[in-house]
Scaffold this motif. Structure first.
Motif, short mmCIF file in Angstrom:
data_model
loop_
_atom_site.label_atom_id
_atom_site.label_comp_id
_atom_site.label_asym_id
_atom_site.label_seq_id
_atom_site.Cartn_x
_atom_site.Cartn_y
_atom_site.Cartn_z
N TYR A 1 0.84 -1.20 0.00
CA TYR A 1 0.00 0.00 0.00
C TYR A 1 0.87 1.25 0.00
CZ TYR A 1 -3.81 -3.20 1.14
OH TYR A 1 -4.72 -4.22 1.10
N LYS A 2 1.88 1.26 0.84
CA LYS A 2 2.79 2.41 0.89
C LYS A 2 3.53 2.57 -0.43
CE LYS A 2 3.70 2.30 5.89
NZ LYS A 2 4.74 2.11 6.94
N LYS A 3 3.94 1.46 -1.03
CA LYS A 3 4.67 1.52 -2.29
C LYS A 3 3.82 2.14 -3.39
CE LYS A 3 7.64 -2.47 -1.35
NZ LYS A 3 7.99 -3.85 -1.73
N ILE A 4 2.56 1.72 -3.46
CA ILE A 4 1.67 2.23 -4.51
C ILE A 4 1.39 3.72 -4.29
CG2 ILE A 4 -0.69 2.10 -5.41
CD1 ILE A 4 -0.52 -0.96 -4.88
N ILE A 5 1.10 4.10 -3.05
CA ILE A 5 0.83 5.51 -2.75
C ILE A 5 2.05 6.37 -3.03
CG2 ILE A 5 0.33 7.15 -0.88
CD1 ILE A 5 -1.41 4.91 0.37
N ALA A 6 3.23 5.88 -2.59
CA ALA A 6 4.47 6.65 -2.80
C ALA A 6 4.80 6.80 -4.28
CB ALA A 6 5.63 5.98 -2.07
N SER A 7 4.54 5.77 -5.06
CA SER A 7 4.85 5.85 -6.50
C SER A 7 4.06 6.96 -7.17
CB SER A 7 4.57 4.50 -7.17
OG SER A 7 3.19 4.21 -7.20
N PHE A 8 2.81 7.16 -6.75
CA PHE A 8 1.99 8.23 -7.34
C PHE A 8 2.36 9.58 -6.75
CE2 PHE A 8 -0.70 4.69 -8.65
CZ PHE A 8 -1.06 5.09 -9.93
N ILE A 9 2.64 9.63 -5.46
CA ILE A 9 3.00 10.91 -4.83
C ILE A 9 4.29 11.45 -5.44
CG2 ILE A 9 3.83 11.99 -2.70
CD1 ILE A 9 1.83 10.29 -1.17
N LEU A 10 5.31 10.60 -5.55
CA LEU A 10 6.59 11.05 -6.10
C LEU A 10 6.47 11.42 -7.57
CD1 LEU A 10 9.08 8.54 -4.44
CD2 LEU A 10 8.91 10.98 -4.02
N PHE A 11 5.60 10.71 -8.29
CA PHE A 11 5.41 11.00 -9.71
C PHE A 11 4.66 12.30 -9.93
CE2 PHE A 11 3.02 10.57 -13.71
CZ PHE A 11 4.09 10.49 -14.59
N LEU A 12 3.66 12.56 -9.10
CA LEU A 12 2.79 13.73 -9.29
C LEU A 12 3.20 14.93 -8.44
CD1 LEU A 12 -0.62 11.83 -9.33
CD2 LEU A 12 0.58 12.78 -11.30
N SER A 13 4.34 14.83 -7.74
CA SER A 13 4.80 15.88 -6.85
C SER A 13 5.45 17.02 -7.64
CB SER A 13 5.78 15.28 -5.84
OG SER A 13 6.91 14.79 -6.51
N PRO A 14 6.05 18.01 -6.98
CA PRO A 14 6.61 19.18 -7.68
C PRO A 14 7.45 18.90 -8.92
CG PRO A 14 6.66 19.58 -5.35
CD PRO A 14 6.11 18.18 -5.52
N PRO A 15 8.26 17.80 -9.00
CA PRO A 15 9.00 17.57 -10.24
C PRO A 15 8.12 17.34 -11.46
CG PRO A 15 9.99 16.33 -8.45
CD PRO A 15 8.71 16.90 -7.92
N PHE A 16 6.82 17.19 -11.25
CA PHE A 16 5.90 16.95 -12.36
C PHE A 16 5.58 18.23 -13.11
CE2 PHE A 16 1.59 15.58 -13.98
CZ PHE A 16 2.05 14.51 -14.72
N VAL A 17 6.00 19.41 -12.60
CA VAL A 17 5.67 20.67 -13.26
C VAL A 17 6.37 20.74 -14.62
CG1 VAL A 17 5.32 21.88 -11.07
CG2 VAL A 17 7.56 21.94 -12.15
N SER A 18 5.82 21.53 -15.51
CA SER A 18 6.26 21.52 -16.91
C SER A 18 7.73 21.92 -17.08
CB SER A 18 5.37 22.45 -17.74
OG SER A 18 5.40 23.77 -17.22
N GLU A 19 8.24 22.80 -16.21
CA GLU A 19 9.62 23.26 -16.35
C GLU A 19 10.62 22.13 -16.12
OE1 GLU A 19 7.33 24.75 -14.60
OE2 GLU A 19 7.07 26.73 -15.50
N LEU A 20 10.24 21.12 -15.33
CA LEU A 20 11.15 20.02 -15.00
C LEU A 20 10.83 18.76 -15.78
CD1 LEU A 20 11.20 20.34 -11.10
CD2 LEU A 20 12.56 21.57 -12.77
N TRP A 21 9.81 18.78 -16.58
CA TRP A 21 9.25 17.58 -17.18
C TRP A 21 10.01 17.16 -18.43
CZ3 TRP A 21 6.73 13.51 -16.09
CH2 TRP A 21 5.96 12.82 -17.03
N VAL A 22 10.46 15.93 -18.46
CA VAL A 22 11.15 15.28 -19.58
C VAL A 22 12.17 16.18 -20.28
CG1 VAL A 22 9.51 13.44 -20.03
CG2 VAL A 22 9.10 15.65 -21.08
N ASN A 23 13.08 16.75 -19.50
CA ASN A 23 14.24 17.41 -20.09
C ASN A 23 15.48 17.00 -19.33
OD1 ASN A 23 15.24 19.84 -18.28
ND2 ASN A 23 13.00 19.84 -18.19
N SER A 24 16.56 16.85 -20.04
CA SER A 24 17.76 16.26 -19.46
C SER A 24 18.39 17.13 -18.38
CB SER A 24 18.78 15.98 -20.57
OG SER A 24 19.17 17.18 -21.22
#
Length: 225
Positions: free
Chosen positions: A115-138
């Protein structure tokens, strides 16, 4: 049977994260993009210089070494220019999707049940690094590598291949910015408490990364760049 069912749930979560990624940025995944210094600094330098020169290149105005853009833009120079942005997008995305994968499929003292693993995987994915400025750029893969290094800090019951893979990820993280390097004290205390080869190598990699990055930062400060 229960483990098989649980793994199916985990893979379903990973597939959902992949779907969310494409739904969020279909144009970027289909056409690619360069953001800021990816093109004006890293790609341009890679086009004009040798592989080795590009490998050790760093932006003096940034003041630190960032290995991932060097590697991805070097690969991008090997394909027709119109496809170059797709290389950096998907190369960056590999590290992004690695974050929820490691959450879901590694044993951890912190994420000690599914349960923690599933919740953490979504939290880390959708957290601040998900903003467009940080998204899929090297340039900003370093942030995801730091989060991966945090996960590695709490992993347990690793086999030999997983340990080697973790060493490689920490190596990339420490040579791609200062975020992962800042975790060195925590890895030192883990080595002191565990006193094994795996934790020693993790700390040694971070120590070398810190020496390199701090020397570049001090050089930048002294030169007022």
């Amino acid at each position: 049977m229960l483990r098989i069912t649980t793994n199916k749930v985990k893979y379903s979560c990973l597939f959902l994260i992949l779907t969310i990624s494409f739904w969020r940025s279909p144009f970027i995944f289909l056409n690619g993009r360069f953001i800021g210094e990816e093109a004006t600094h890293h790609l341009l330098f890679a086009l004009q210089n040798s592989f080795f020169s590009n490998l050790i290149y760093y932006d003096k105005f940034a003041g630190y070494y960032n290995l991932i853009p060097n590697l991805l833009t070097e690969i991008a120079t090997k394909v027709p220019l119109e496809f170059s942005p797709i290389i950096t997008v998907y190369g960056s995305f590999l590290f992004i999707i690695l974050l929820p994968y490691l959450c879901l499929f590694r044993e951890s003292n912190f994420l000690d049940n599914d349960y923690k693993k599933i919740i953490a995987s979504f939290i880390l994915f959708l957290s601040p690094p998900f903003v467009s400025e940080l998204w899929v750029n090297s340039l900003n893969v370093q942030i995801y590598l730091c989060l991966i290094a945090v996960l590695i800090l709490f992993m347990n019951n690793l086999n030999s291949k997983q340990k080697i893979f973790n060493h490689i990820l920490i190596f990339f993280g420490s040579l791609s910015g200062i975020y992962t390097c800042a975790l060195a004290p925590f890895y030192f205390f883990k080595f002191i408490s565990k006193k094994n080869r795996y934790n020693f190598y993790n700390f040694l990699i971070l120590l070398i990364g810190n020496i390199l990055q701090l020397s570049l930062i001090l050089k930048a400060k002294i030169n007022n760049t």
